[in-house]
Write a protein that holds these residues in place. Structure first.
Motif, PDB file in Angstrom:
ATOM      1  N   GLY A   1      52.348 -43.449  -8.316  1.00 48.93           N
ATOM      2  CA  GLY A   1      52.545 -42.087  -8.820  1.00 48.93           C
ATOM      3  C   GLY A   1      52.169 -41.920 -10.274  1.00 48.93           C
ATOM      4  O   GLY A   1      51.625 -40.874 -10.670  1.00 48.93           O
ATOM      5  N   LEU A   2      52.411 -42.931 -11.105  1.00 49.63           N
ATOM      6  CA  LEU A   2      52.118 -42.823 -12.537  1.00 49.63           C
ATOM      7  C   LEU A   2      50.658 -43.109 -12.854  1.00 49.63           C
ATOM      8  O   LEU A   2      50.270 -43.102 -14.030  1.00 49.63           O
ATOM      9  N   VAL A   3      49.851 -43.370 -11.843  1.00 50.27           N
ATOM     10  CA  VAL A   3      48.396 -43.373 -12.009  1.00 50.27           C
ATOM     11  C   VAL A   3      47.808 -42.099 -11.407  1.00 50.27           C
ATOM     12  O   VAL A   3      46.999 -41.405 -12.029  1.00 50.27           O
ATOM     13  N   TYR A   4      48.238 -41.772 -10.197  1.00 51.71           N
ATOM     14  CA  TYR A   4      47.693 -40.604  -9.492  1.00 51.71           C
ATOM     15  C   TYR A   4      47.947 -39.308 -10.260  1.00 51.71           C
ATOM     16  O   TYR A   4      47.023 -38.506 -10.472  1.00 51.71           O
ATOM     17  N   TRP A   5      49.198 -39.089 -10.708  1.00 55.43           N
ATOM     18  CA  TRP A   5      49.505 -37.811 -11.322  1.00 55.43           C
ATOM     19  C   TRP A   5      48.888 -37.618 -12.699  1.00 55.43           C
ATOM     20  O   TRP A   5      48.337 -36.543 -12.973  1.00 55.43           O
TER      21      TRP A   5
END
Length: 500
Positions: free
Chosen positions: A75-79
């Protein structure tokens, strides 16, 4: 968009991924090599019974730490990538504040749970020896103290990768932590020459490097955040919407990440429980090369991930397909020779770990064959997640986990370590072929470009014969290097060249 522009986008992304991926794979090679040496020291110093208990304890530690991260390593790469690609940079700070605090709290809860459950885990996986059970319990509790540090280290480094910075991951996780682990475990091994080798001492030596690394990872994440900081007023509605969307995306990935780690680690625990810690030591040593290949996959995947997320979030499937195929070609080029070489030389290198470890030769053959298929699919699991299909991703991993546990329970009592290898191989096939079909059906992406096929043919042509005649490696290595140079165009090796 013109044809020239369409072509330039994936080529620029490939160059960026190549620079980050090369550094990360080099760091991964160092980490994998250090891990092999650590495994050797533990196997020689502790003996099969205590070594098996040590490997079971570290497997439990990694599983608990993976659960503590709550899927934020995706999530902390995608978003951040999605927010930048859609012009919402002002929400990056709110995104980080959404993901980090829950990990801090949950990791502390799980550390306490692991401490309390240590005697039960030890009784399950350490056999009948009261002394071994006591040492195993203490070792598990030593590792439990470091669970929050492990989770925070990984999540903080994920933050830096979300800002397209691979350097902290390479320097801090791949190099610094691995070197410190190697030095600390070596010191414990040297001390064991004059005193009785102690499982808890080795557990402390293996986990202690997380303390300095988490501090440096925090500083790196803070620097990356400040560099990309965009000051703007954020409404409560936007913050609430971001929080909701972040966890809708990340929650399935949290369970999938744990199941993925379970695929990699639960087999060691099951071998220890069903066949004894000595069999678990043989299985862990024989399967160590799989971790090395997973490091290479992870190293390249982490560099490609934010660029692929940006392409998919803007609907540029042509760029995403090209990047996926280029990266898979690189992965096959690096990993297929390793798989074929470990099959050829398994009887020789397993003997270095001590008497009895050559029983793991069939384990190596089964796992290496499965890894050829898995790496040939590329980082398909990550592609599915970056396409927003985290629920499908979760379903795939749970099916694969059910396959490995079912086969393990059925085969380990009969075949020992080989039964676990068959279970893991079956899970690898499910966890790569199923998402491969889903990715193609939903996005028309697949990894089988010219580079992938060229790399596969080159690896089989040069190293396939080495499996039958190991001495042929003398000719295979230069032939492979020459072939890679001749095929540098289809393999896109020019992306690794520094632009002047």
């Amino acid at each position: 968009m013109t044809a020239t522009t369409t072509t330039a986008v994936p080529e620029r992304a490939a160059r960026g991924a190549a620079r980050g991926g090369l550094a990360n794979m080099a760091g991964s090679a160092l980490a994998g090599g250090a891990g092999v040496v650590v495994t050797w020291i533990v196997a020689r110093a502790l003996g099969p019974e205590q070594a098996g208990a040590f490997f079971a304890a570290t497997a439990a530690f990694v599983l608990v730490g993976g659960l503590a991260k709550l899927g934020t390593n995706t999530g902390l790469v995608y978003w951040p990538a999605r927010l930048r690609a859609t012009g919402q940079d002002h929400l990056l700070g709110a995104c980080l504040r959404t993901g980090l605090p829950p990990v801090m709290v949950f990791s502390l809860v799980l550390a306490v749970a692991m401490w309390l459950a240590a005697p039960w885990i030890a009784h399950l996986t350490a056999g009948e020896s009261p002394r071994l059970i006591a040492d195993h319990t203490t070792g598990l509790r030593v590792l439990a103290v470091f669970v929050p540090l492990q989770a925070l280290t990984d999540v903080l480094l994920t933050v830096t990768r979300g800002y397209r910075s691979m350097r902290p991951t390479v320097l801090l996780d791949r190099i610094l932590r691995s070197v410190l682990q190697l030095l600390a475990v070596t010191a414990a091994g040297v001390a064991a020459l004059w005193a009785t080798a102690s499982l808890p001492v080795f557990a402390f030596a293996w986990a202690a490097p997380y303390l300095p690394v988490v501090v440096l990872a925090g500083l790196s994440a803070r620097t990356a955040y400040r560099k990309g900081l965009v000051v703007a007023e954020i409404s409560r509605t936007d913050r609430r919407r971001l929080r909701r969307d972040f966890w809708i995306f990340t929650a399935p990935r949290a369970l999938a990440a744990v199941a993925q780690l379970a695929l990699q680690r639960v087999d060691v625990l099951l071998v220890a429980a069903l066949s004894g810690p000595a069999a678990a030591a043989i299985y862990a040593v024989a399967g160590r090369f799989v971790v090395l290949i997973q490091f290479a996959n992870q190293g390249l995947s982490q560099s490609v991930q934010p660029r692929l997320a940006e392409a998919l979030s803007t609907g540029d499937h042509a760029a995403a397909r090209r990047l996926y195929q280029i990266a898979t070609g690189w992965l096959v080029l690096v990993t297929w020779p390793i798989c074929l070489l470990v099959i050829a030389f398994a009887p020789r290198y397993l003997r270095l770990f001590g008497d009895g470890y050559t029983a793991g030769v069939p384990v190596v053959s089964v796992l290496a064959a499965a890894m050829l298929v898995a790496t040939g699919c590329g980082m398909v699991d990550m592609v599915l997640a970056m396409a927003g299909r985290t629920s499908a991703n979760l379903g795939n991993v749970l099916i694969a986990l059910a396959v490995t546990i079912g086969l393990d329970v059925l085969l380990i009592p009969r075949w020992g370590a080989l039964g676990a290898a068959v279970g893991l191989a079956g899970a690898m096939l499910v966890n790569n072929l199923l998402p491969l079909a889903q990715v193609y059906r939903s996005t028309r992406l697949h990894p089988f470009g010219t580079g992938t096929l060229s790399a596969a043919a080159l690896a089989i042509g040069c190293f396939g014969f080495v499996v039958l005649v190991p001495a042929a490696v003398v000719a295979a290595v230069p032939a492979y290097a020459a072939g890679a140079w001749l095929l540098r165009g289809p393999l896109m090796l020019g992306a690794f060249r520094r632009k002047t």
